[in-house]
Design a protein around this motif. Structure first.
Motif: not given
Length: 270
Positions: A82-103
C-alpha cells in the motif's frame, strides 16, 4: 492478446470491496473490505482458492476496502502493499508488515507487472492499478472523482477494464442523500458517474478490449440497467442477457462485453 490475466470480483460497492486478479504466477487480492468468511465463500463460488494469494494490494484506506484485512492477516503469509499515506491513515494498518509503494510505481507480483497510478478520492494517498504481462493487461480503477492523464494512460490498451461507474447523475441529484453528500459524491474527489465512465470508454476501449466491468455501483443512485445503457451507448453496444441471466451489453460483432459488478454476487472475467 493471449489471456493470461483473469479478474474475480468478490464484492463491489459501499458495503465492502474485494477482488482477485489471477496471473500466471498466482493470485493477488485487491482490497479486503469484507469478512474472511465472506471472502472465502464468494471466492469458492467462483472456484477460486483465495488462500493461494501471494499478495494483497490496497487502493486506499476507507473501511469498505480494508475492514476485513486484520482478520485475514491472522492466516495470511503473503506480501502486503500500500502507499505510505494509506498505511498511516489507519492505526491498525501501521501494525501490519506493509511494503510501501508509490503512486506511480511498478512491482512484480504473481507473474505480472503491477503499475500504480494516482486516483482522485478524498483519502490520503489513493491509487488505481494496471496488471500486465507481455501478452495481456487488466486495468482496475474505482473510487475516484476524475481520471487524470496518468490514469487514462495506465488504463489504455487493456483486455479487461474494471472501471467505476458509481452513480447516475439525475438519480443522485433527485435522490435521498443530503446536499453535502451529493456534492461529495459528484465532486472531483468523489466517485465517477455513469456519464464520466462512458466518456472514458470512448477514449479507452480499443480493439484489444474484450470486457468492461462497471464497478462500485451505488445501490441508492444507480441501477445496473441504467449504467449498462449509458456505457453501451458510448461504444455501440446493445443490451443482452448473459448465460446466468444477468444483464450485460455487447457490441453487434460480439467482440466487447460490458457487465456490472455488484455488492452481493461475485463475477469472474476470463
Amino acid at each position: 492478446m493471449t489471456p493470461e490475466i483473469h479478474l474475480h470480483v468478490l464484492a463491489s460497492g459501499s458495503k465492502g470491496n474485494a477482488a482477485v486478479v489471477e496471473g500466471p504466477g498466482g493470485l493477488v487480492l485487491v482490497d479486503c473490505g469484507i469478512s474472511r468468511r465472506a471472502l472465502l465463500a464468494r471466492a469458492g463460488e467462483l472456484g477460486v482458492d483465495v488462500e493461494r494469494a501471494v499478495a494483497v494490494v490496497l487502493t486506499h484506506e476507507h473501511s469498505d476496502h480494508v475492514g476485513g484485512l486484520t482478520v485475514l492477516c491472522n492466516r495470511f503469509e503473503g506480501r502486503l502493499l500500500a502507499t505510505a499515506g494509506t498505511v498511516a491513515a489507519r492505526r491498525y494498518l501501521t501494525e501490519l508488515p506493509f511494503e510501501l509503494i508509490g503512486r506511480s510505481d511498478e512491482v512484480e507480483l504473481a507473474g505480472m507487472r503491477v503499475r500504480t497510478f494516482p486516483t482522485s478520492h478524498d483519502v490520503a494517498d489513493p491509487v488505481g492499478l494496471r496488471f500486465s504481462t507481455d501478452d495481456d493487461a487488466l486495468g482496475f480503477c474505482t473510487d475516484t472523482g476524475e481520471l487524470g492523464d496518468e490514469a487514462l494512460d495506465a488504463l489504455s490498451g487493456v483486455r479487461i477494464l474494471a472501471l467505476e461507474s458509481n452513480h447516475d447523475e439525475r438519480m443522485l441529484a433527485t435522490g435521498p442523500y443530503p446536499a453535502y453528500l451529493k456534492a461529495r459524491v459528484a465532486g472531483p474527489t468523489g466517485h465517477l458517474s455513469n456519464a464520466q465512465a462512458a466518456a472514458a470508454l470512448r477514449q479507452l476501449v480499443c480493439e484489444d478490449t474484450e470486457t468492461v466491468v462497471a464497478m462500485h455501483l451505488s445501490q441508492e443512485n444507480n441501477r445496473p440497467s441504467v449504467c449498462l445503457r449509458e456505457l453501451a451507448d458510448a461504444v455501440g453496444a446493445v443490451p443482452a442477457t448473459d448465460t446466468d441471466g444477468r444483464p450485460v451489453a455487447r457490441t453487434p460483432d460480439g467482440s466487447l462485453t460490458i457487465c456490472c459488478a455488484a455488492q452481493d454476487w461475485p463475477v469472474s472475467v476470463w
